[in-house]
Design an enzyme around this catalytic site. Structure first.
Site, PDB file in Angstrom:
ATOM      1  CG  HIS A  17      30.531  33.064  41.551  1.00  0.00           C
ATOM      2  ND1 HIS A  17      30.039  32.146  42.439  1.00  0.00           N
ATOM      3  CD2 HIS A  17      31.879  32.975  41.637  1.00  0.00           C
ATOM      4  CE1 HIS A  17      31.040  31.531  43.041  1.00  0.00           C
ATOM      5  NE2 HIS A  17      32.169  32.017  42.580  1.00  0.00           N
ATOM      6  CE  LYS A  41      37.213  21.650  51.157  1.00  0.00           C
ATOM      7  NZ  LYS A  41      37.227  22.986  51.781  1.00  0.00           N
ATOM      8  NE  ARG A  90      37.027  36.190  45.983  1.00  0.00           N
ATOM      9  CZ  ARG A  90      36.797  34.907  46.103  1.00  0.00           C
ATOM     10  NH1 ARG A  90      35.709  34.490  46.685  1.00  0.00           N
ATOM     11  NH2 ARG A  90      37.662  34.033  45.657  1.00  0.00           N
ATOM     12  CB  SER A 128      31.463  29.197  46.960  1.00  0.00           C
ATOM     13  OG  SER A 128      31.118  29.731  45.709  1.00  0.00           O
TER      14      SER A 128
HETATM   15  P1  ADP Z   1      34.978  30.807  45.390  1.00  0.00           P
HETATM   16  O1  ADP Z   1      36.372  31.342  45.625  1.00  0.00           O
HETATM   17  O2  ADP Z   1      33.918  31.727  45.873  1.00  0.00           O
HETATM   18  O3  ADP Z   1      34.803  29.379  45.810  1.00  0.00           O
HETATM   19  P2  ADP Z   1      35.251  29.973  42.623  1.00  0.00           P
HETATM   20  O4  ADP Z   1      36.382  29.076  42.879  1.00  0.00           O
HETATM   21  O5  ADP Z   1      34.023  29.386  42.055  1.00  0.00           O
HETATM   22  O6  ADP Z   1      34.758  30.842  43.850  1.00  0.00           O
HETATM   23  O7  ADP Z   1      35.756  31.215  41.765  1.00  0.00           O
HETATM   24  C1  ADP Z   1      35.569  31.414  40.423  1.00  0.00           C
HETATM   25  C2  ADP Z   1      36.018  32.817  40.065  1.00  0.00           C
HETATM   26  O8  ADP Z   1      35.121  33.750  40.633  1.00  0.00           O
HETATM   27  C3  ADP Z   1      37.382  33.215  40.584  1.00  0.00           C
HETATM   28  O9  ADP Z   1      38.004  34.023  39.594  1.00  0.00           O
HETATM   29  C4  ADP Z   1      37.074  34.044  41.799  1.00  0.00           C
HETATM   30  O10 ADP Z   1      38.093  34.972  42.083  1.00  0.00           O
HETATM   31  C5  ADP Z   1      35.824  34.728  41.344  1.00  0.00           C
HETATM   32  N1  ADP Z   1      34.998  35.189  42.448  1.00  0.00           N
HETATM   33  C6  ADP Z   1      34.444  34.454  43.431  1.00  0.00           C
HETATM   34  N2  ADP Z   1      33.732  35.230  44.278  1.00  0.00           N
HETATM   35  C7  ADP Z   1      33.844  36.508  43.808  1.00  0.00           C
HETATM   36  C8  ADP Z   1      33.365  37.769  44.255  1.00  0.00           C
HETATM   37  N3  ADP Z   1      32.640  37.880  45.375  1.00  0.00           N
HETATM   38  N4  ADP Z   1      33.690  38.868  43.526  1.00  0.00           N
HETATM   39  C9  ADP Z   1      34.455  38.741  42.422  1.00  0.00           C
HETATM   40  N5  ADP Z   1      34.945  37.589  41.961  1.00  0.00           N
HETATM   41  C10 ADP Z   1      34.653  36.476  42.632  1.00  0.00           C
END
Ligand code: ADP
Length: 162
Positions: A17, A41, A90, A128
């Site tokens: 992030h 969730k 990703r 996450s």
């Molecule tokens: P996660 O999928 O890790 O639970 P979130 O729902 O908080 O993350 O995702 C928020 C945004 O951050 C989304 O656009 C997701 O694709 C992006 N994101 C999460 N992890 C990464 C990463 N390792 N590299 C690039 N983008 C990411």
């Protein structure tokens, strides 16, 4: 003023992030990290905890704002005067969901644009949920999340085990 909104659950914030946040902040005047309050969730970290972790990690970055939101992202964006969403990608597996979300948001508000930024080369495997899984079993999360929040993450899972 070019405002980008980066929405997510950040449960908890990871180095993947942060990589997107730092790169996105360079290509806009203001980046709003929008932390989603409710999801289907229940999150491990409360909305207050997720916002606090982000604030600590992003402390002192001048053009980054952190805000919680519930309800529709497009409504939150209207309130903030923003029309551009930035999301990280990703792997192919992210694509279908993000494609759907981008089109649905456009359906709700035709002014909304969604931009995608490719993950940093070291973070394509990082989510996450992977951090939560490792931390819940006492696995090593160094390098996956900022050092200053590692102890807090372990502590949360210790509390949950009590
Ligand atoms: P996660 O999928 O890790 O639970 P979130 O729902 O908080 O993350 O995702 C928020 C945004 O951050 C989304 O656009 C997701 O694709 C992006 N994101 C999460 N992890 C990464 C990463 N390792 N590299 C690039 N983008 C990411």
């Amino acid at each position: 003023m070019r405002i980008l909104v980066y929405p997510g659950s950040f449960d908890p914030v990871t180095n993947g992030h942060l990589d997107i946040i730092e790169r996105a902040a360079k290509i806009c005047d203001k980046l709003i990290v929008a932390v989603l309050v409710n999801r289907n969730k229940a999150p491990v970290f409360s909305i207050e905890e997720r916002v606090a972790l982000l604030k600590e990690v992003l402390d002192g970055k001048p053009n980054i704002e952190i805000a919680a939101f519930s309800g529709l992202l497009v409504d939150f964006m209207k309130k903030k005067g923003a029309n551009t969403i930035i999301k990280g990608l990703r792997a192919v597996s992210d694509f279908e969901y993000e494609f759907q979300m981008a089109l649905l948001n456009k359906h709700l508000d035709n002014n909304i644009e969604t931009l995608f930024m490719m993950t940093g080369i070291n973070y394509s495997y990082l989510s996450s949920s992977a951090v939560r899984e490792l931390a819940s079993h006492g696995g090593n999360i160094k390098g996956l999340v900022p050092d200053i929040i590692i102890d807090r993450i372990y502590k949360k899972f210790e509390e949950n085990r009590k």
